[in-house]
Design an enzyme around this catalytic site. Structure first.
Site, mmCIF file in Angstrom:
data_model
loop_
_atom_site.group_PDB
_atom_site.id
_atom_site.type_symbol
_atom_site.label_atom_id
_atom_site.label_comp_id
_atom_site.label_asym_id
_atom_site.label_seq_id
_atom_site.Cartn_x
_atom_site.Cartn_y
_atom_site.Cartn_z
ATOM 1 N N SER A 1 -0.833 -6.508 -1.043
ATOM 2 C CA SER A 1 0.606 -5.961 -1.169
ATOM 3 C C SER A 1 1.038 -6.491 -2.681
ATOM 4 C CB SER A 1 1.240 -6.611 -0.094
ATOM 5 O OG SER A 1 2.862 -6.025 -0.071
ATOM 6 N N ARG B 1 15.541 -8.649 5.469
ATOM 7 C CA ARG B 1 14.346 -8.902 5.921
ATOM 8 C C ARG B 1 14.038 -7.796 7.043
ATOM 9 N NH1 ARG B 1 9.227 -10.830 5.347
ATOM 10 N NH2 ARG B 1 8.397 -12.022 6.978
ATOM 11 N N ASP C 1 -0.805 2.780 6.683
ATOM 12 C CA ASP C 1 0.015 2.024 5.660
ATOM 13 C C ASP C 1 1.144 2.727 4.980
ATOM 14 O OD1 ASP C 1 1.429 0.384 3.773
ATOM 15 O OD2 ASP C 1 -0.376 -0.696 3.370
ATOM 16 N N HIS D 1 1.534 -1.632 7.118
ATOM 17 C CA HIS D 1 1.343 -2.407 5.840
ATOM 18 C C HIS D 1 0.609 -3.850 6.497
ATOM 19 C CE1 HIS D 1 1.582 -3.655 1.858
ATOM 20 N NE2 HIS D 1 2.204 -4.601 2.137
ATOM 21 N N ASP D 2 1.558 -4.345 7.398
ATOM 22 C CA ASP D 2 1.176 -5.763 8.086
ATOM 23 C C ASP D 2 -0.367 -5.984 8.367
ATOM 24 O OD1 ASP D 2 2.885 -7.597 8.071
ATOM 25 O OD2 ASP D 2 3.712 -7.227 10.115
#
Lengths: 205, 384
Positions: free
Chosen positions: B159, B227, B323, B356-357
């Site tokens: 990232s 967040r 992602d 993405h995680d």
């Protein structure tokens, strides 16, 4: 690891022929490189510079573990990431029949490499012909084990077909190496009928 | 550093400060000079005699220098990439000397908006200069000099960490033998810039924000919303479906009001609350802005291939199929630009549902790729 790669390679006569043709220090692009055995052996024995293209994640993991540079990609999307004439040899072993447009892939290979080495299974081989002729069924052989509806081999060709395409595209065939299982002399004499597999060296005319 | 009898990797936070005068300060992309600058970092493993086994790992937007192990046996949590860093792990601390530092602008030990401005004697807050990914990398280079390392065996990040890895190649090509860029991009997409904007707007529109001078009364609501928005972008449609579905949280029926009903709502609320306990709102503004400004192609007048002309390191680029924040095609662009410079690159688009995680979760596949790649690079350096 190298020993195992050599052993695996020995099982594929077309790859042994291709490995013999490629001289030391060459730049090689292996399309559909699988687990990277060919590149691995050539890197160790002939100090080549090589890159593979492979669609399977599991095989990429095997390549990386052997130190083989490989790009995750689908040959149906072309070779746009590679520059013109950036390789001495482009290898396409037993893969051409599985791509959507073999003719377009050949164009790209001609653009990227000086010489291309193509091996494929000859559907003109007598066993395949016999199955179609006598039994009226699509051939299923040891090298082509799938049924018509689930085969990844969607563009099967005979040696004659391939040569015709090359001539239409003005691609020069510099070497034609047909080989058979046990009737090798017959394969040399009448390849389109007696060679189940053939390796071609082709270049821009 | 070493394994103790409790069998945990002992992590020790360290500080390196430079720039006691303006002359020695950090000249930023914005034109301003920042001094003094503190870099919080942690190291694991031992630097070998040839200094050829050093690996620099970067953290992502909200990470920190604590990559692995524990500070003390009673710590409940281990470092953020503990599965990857340690003895016998992909970043094998028996073989490699691992360095990870908190980014410039961060709030976990390195100089950022919460630091004291030497001129005013007060916390910088919004007087802190806007920083870039390049600035972060320039600060890391000072740490590298301090550690007396001449060349990293590899620089590695996911990232925003991947952006730093690419920026290293741009700033110091001669100091990097190889790059592992994971779930990253050569330039932040308009979609990602948009999400960053929403996150910052949430913070800056919180009445507590007070132009950055919030003291002990931080804009928790705004930061939590930022967040939550961010967290949605780290997941995928598929992972949310399997993790939460439409399940309700601690109830059987809808409440017919606007309190949280669904598990996914509860999850986001929890993530937001946990985040405000550990992260500074101003830092979020600065670090997310640094990501917005990242565009590697600028060096080549918009042409990434030209921008990467001098990148002669060995590359491994990794993306994840689901992602959508830093999608596979962003990685493929990097691969194409490298190949178009005839550079050696390995690329793998890992099949994953985690979005993405995945770069923090798909440790098994990632681990195999990384250990294989690092092994080859070590052999190269040895044989050189």
């Amino acid at each position: 690891m190298l020993k195992k790669a050599k052993k695996n390679l020995a099982k594929r006569q077309d790859l042994m022929i291709i490995a013999d043709i490629i001289p030391p220090e060459s730049k090689v692009l292996d399309l559909g490189c699988g687990n990277g055995d060919l590149i691995h052996v050539l890197k160790e024995n002939k100090n080549i510079y090589a890159c593979g293209v492979e669609i399977s994640q599991d095989k990429i993991l095997e390549c990386v573990n052997k130190g083989v540079s490989v790009i995750h990609g689908d040959l149906n999307n072309g070779l746009s990431e590679f520059l013109d004439d950036s390789f001495d040899f482009v290898v396409l072993s037993q893969t051409i029949q599985a791509v959507q447009r073999p003719d377009k892939l050949l164009d790209d290979m001609m653009r990227v490499g000086k010489t291309s080495l193509v091996s494929f299974m000859n559907i003109g081989f007598w066993r395949a012909r016999a199955q179609l002729f006598f039994r009226g069924k699509m051939p299923v052989t040891t090298t082509l084990p799938h049924c018509w509806y689930n085969t990844p081999n969607i563009h099967l060709a005979t040696i004659k077909d391939f040569k015709k395409l090359c001539s239409e595209k003005q691609i020069k065939i510099t070497k034609e190496i047909p080989f058979g299982e046990n009737l090798n002399f017959a394969a040399q004499l009448f390849p389109n009928l007696f060679a189940p597999t053939c390796v071609f060296c082709i270049e821009k005319a | 550093m070493t394994k103790s009898t409790e069998n945990y990797l002992k992590a020790i936070p360290k500080d390196f400060t430079f720039g006691q005068s303006e002359n020695d300060g950090l000249r930023l992309d914005s034109g301003r000079v920042l001094y003094p600058v503190n870099i919080r970092y942690e190291t694991y493993g031992t630097l070998n005699k040839e200094k050829s086994n050093a690996v620099l790992i970067f953290h992502a937007l909200t990470g920190d220098a604590h990559i692995a192990g524990k500070y003390s046996p009673s710590d409940k949590k281990v470092g953020w990439w503990d599965e990857m860093v340690g003895s016998g792990k992909p970043f094998d601390t028996d073989k490699y000397f691992i360095v990870c530092s908190n980014v410039l602008g961060g709030c976990s030990g390195s100089t950022g908006p919460t630091a004291i401005n030497p001129i005013s004697g007060k916390q910088y807050n919004l007087d802190f200069p806007v920083i870039t990914i390049n600035d972060m990398v320039q600060a890391q280079n000072r740490l590298m000099e301090h550690l007396q390392i001449d060349c990293w065996l590899s620089v590695v990040g996911g990232s925003m960490g991947g952006m730093q890895a690419l920026a290293w190649i741009d700033n110091f090509p001669e100091k990097v033998h190889s790059v592992i860029a994971i779930a990253t991009t050569s330039k932040l997409s308009p979609q990602s810039i948009a999400f960053d904007w929403v996150g910052r707007e949430a913070i800056m529109n919180d009445p507590n924000w007070n132009n950055g001078d919030y003291g002990d009364n931080p804009p928790e609501q705004g930061l939590a919303i930022a967040r939550m928005v961010g967290h949605i972008t780290y997941l995928s449609d598929l992972s949310m479906e399997s993790k939460f579905g439409r399940r309700l949280q601690e109830r059987e029926t809808y409440s017919f009001d606007f309190t949280r009903n669904f598990q996914v709502e509860s999850y986001l609320e929890y993530q937001g609350q946990r985040f405000v306990e550990r992260f500074d709102a101003n830092s979020y503004l600065y670090v997310s802005r640094a990501m917005d400004y990242f565009d590697l192609s600028l060096k080549g007048d918009g042409d990434l291939t030209r921008a990467l002309k001098h990148a002669d390191a060995k590359f491994m680029v990794i993306s994840f199929s689901s992602d959508w924040l830093f999608p596979p095609h962003a990685s493929e662009e990097i691969v194409k630009a490298l190949r178009n410079n005839n550079r050696e690159v390995t690329y793998c688009n890992i099949e994953s549902a985690y979005g993405h995680d995945a770069f923090l979760l798909e440790t098994e596949t990632l681990g195999r790729l990384i250990s294989g790649f690092l092994k080859s690079r070590s052999e190269e350096v040895k044989n050189a």
